[in-house]
Motif scaffolding. Structure first.
Motif, PDB file in Angstrom:
ATOM      1  N   ASP A   1       0.828  -1.196   0.000  1.00  0.00           N
ATOM      2  CA  ASP A   1       0.000   0.000   0.000  1.00  0.00           C
ATOM      3  C   ASP A   1       0.868   1.254   0.000  1.00  0.00           C
ATOM      4  O   ASP A   1       0.548   2.242  -0.664  1.00  0.00           O
ATOM      5  CB  ASP A   1      -0.929   0.023   1.218  1.00  0.00           C
ATOM      6  N   HIS A   2       1.952   1.205   0.734  1.00  0.00           N
ATOM      7  CA  HIS A   2       2.857   2.356   0.786  1.00  0.00           C
ATOM      8  C   HIS A   2       3.463   2.628  -0.591  1.00  0.00           C
ATOM      9  O   HIS A   2       3.578   3.774  -1.007  1.00  0.00           O
ATOM     10  CB  HIS A   2       3.965   2.123   1.815  1.00  0.00           C
ATOM     11  N   VAL A   3       3.839   1.580  -1.294  1.00  0.00           N
ATOM     12  CA  VAL A   3       4.420   1.737  -2.630  1.00  0.00           C
ATOM     13  C   VAL A   3       3.389   2.348  -3.574  1.00  0.00           C
ATOM     14  O   VAL A   3       3.705   3.276  -4.335  1.00  0.00           O
ATOM     15  CB  VAL A   3       4.931   0.381  -3.170  1.00  0.00           C
ATOM     16  N   VAL A   4       2.169   1.875  -3.511  1.00  0.00           N
ATOM     17  CA  VAL A   4       1.107   2.415  -4.368  1.00  0.00           C
ATOM     18  C   VAL A   4       0.860   3.878  -4.037  1.00  0.00           C
ATOM     19  O   VAL A   4       0.734   4.718  -4.925  1.00  0.00           O
ATOM     20  CB  VAL A   4      -0.188   1.586  -4.218  1.00  0.00           C
ATOM     21  N   TRP A   5       0.813   4.203  -2.745  1.00  0.00           N
ATOM     22  CA  TRP A   5       0.590   5.589  -2.330  1.00  0.00           C
ATOM     23  C   TRP A   5       1.724   6.487  -2.811  1.00  0.00           C
ATOM     24  O   TRP A   5       1.504   7.596  -3.290  1.00  0.00           O
ATOM     25  CB  TRP A   5       0.475   5.658  -0.805  1.00  0.00           C
ATOM     26  N   GLU A   6       2.948   6.006  -2.695  1.00  0.00           N
ATOM     27  CA  GLU A   6       4.114   6.788  -3.129  1.00  0.00           C
ATOM     28  C   GLU A   6       4.095   6.994  -4.641  1.00  0.00           C
ATOM     29  O   GLU A   6       4.388   8.088  -5.131  1.00  0.00           O
ATOM     30  CB  GLU A   6       5.407   6.087  -2.703  1.00  0.00           C
ATOM     31  N   LEU A   7       3.729   5.987  -5.399  1.00  0.00           N
ATOM     32  CA  LEU A   7       3.619   6.128  -6.855  1.00  0.00           C
ATOM     33  C   LEU A   7       2.546   7.151  -7.220  1.00  0.00           C
ATOM     34  O   LEU A   7       2.723   7.960  -8.132  1.00  0.00           O
ATOM     35  CB  LEU A   7       3.304   4.780  -7.504  1.00  0.00           C
ATOM     36  N   HIS A   8       1.434   7.108  -6.516  1.00  0.00           N
ATOM     37  CA  HIS A   8       0.348   8.055  -6.753  1.00  0.00           C
ATOM     38  C   HIS A   8       0.812   9.480  -6.451  1.00  0.00           C
ATOM     39  O   HIS A   8       0.554  10.414  -7.223  1.00  0.00           O
ATOM     40  CB  HIS A   8      -0.860   7.683  -5.887  1.00  0.00           C
ATOM     41  N   ARG A   9       1.515   9.652  -5.354  1.00  0.00           N
ATOM     42  CA  ARG A   9       2.014  10.978  -4.972  1.00  0.00           C
ATOM     43  C   ARG A   9       3.009  11.506  -6.001  1.00  0.00           C
ATOM     44  O   ARG A   9       2.960  12.669  -6.390  1.00  0.00           O
ATOM     45  CB  ARG A   9       2.674  10.909  -3.593  1.00  0.00           C
ATOM     46  N   LEU A  10       3.907  10.644  -6.464  1.00  0.00           N
ATOM     47  CA  LEU A  10       4.880  11.050  -7.474  1.00  0.00           C
ATOM     48  C   LEU A  10       4.200  11.404  -8.797  1.00  0.00           C
ATOM     49  O   LEU A  10       4.612  12.341  -9.490  1.00  0.00           O
ATOM     50  CB  LEU A  10       5.918   9.955  -7.692  1.00  0.00           C
ATOM     51  N   GLY A  11       3.148  10.669  -9.142  1.00  0.00           N
ATOM     52  CA  GLY A  11       2.383  10.975 -10.353  1.00  0.00           C
ATOM     53  C   GLY A  11       1.708  12.332 -10.265  1.00  0.00           C
ATOM     54  O   GLY A  11       1.698  13.098 -11.238  1.00  0.00           O
ATOM     55  N   GLU A  12       1.135  12.646  -9.098  1.00  0.00           N
ATOM     56  CA  GLU A  12       0.508  13.957  -8.916  1.00  0.00           C
ATOM     57  C   GLU A  12       1.545  15.066  -9.000  1.00  0.00           C
ATOM     58  O   GLU A  12       1.300  16.110  -9.609  1.00  0.00           O
ATOM     59  CB  GLU A  12      -0.202  14.024  -7.568  1.00  0.00           C
ATOM     60  N   GLN A  13       2.707  14.857  -8.403  1.00  0.00           N
ATOM     61  CA  GLN A  13       3.778  15.856  -8.454  1.00  0.00           C
ATOM     62  C   GLN A  13       4.229  16.084  -9.886  1.00  0.00           C
ATOM     63  O   GLN A  13       4.427  17.217 -10.310  1.00  0.00           O
ATOM     64  CB  GLN A  13       4.957  15.403  -7.586  1.00  0.00           C
TER      65      GLN A  13
END
Length: 73
Positions: free
Chosen positions: A6-18
């Motif tokens: 879940d942390h990896v998915v959240w981090e990927l999502h955050r990087l995509g938004e950035q």
């Protein structure tokens, strides 16, 4: 184990938004520069250029404020 996934998915999502925000900012800068060069080619100076964005929506002069009316009058 699932929390790390879940942390990896959240981090990927955050990087995509950035990345999306950076791309939008880059597009805004490019559009701004194109508008400036177009105005410069047309012989328009900064003082004579048309207002854009929020400035175009704002009134040029503010009208005086009137005091609020009371219920008695």
């Amino acid at each position: 184990m699932y929390q790390s996934a879940d942390h990896v998915v959240w981090e990927l999502h955050r990087l995509g938004e950035q990345r999306m925000l950076e791309e939008l900012e880059r597009r805004r800068v490019v559009a701004e520069r194109l508008a400036e060069t177009r105005d410069a080619e047309a012989g328009v100076t900064d003082a004579a250029s048309s207002r854009r964005g929020i400035r175009a929506l704002l009134p040029r002069k503010l009208r005086p404020l009137t005091p609020p009316r009371t219920a008695e009058s």
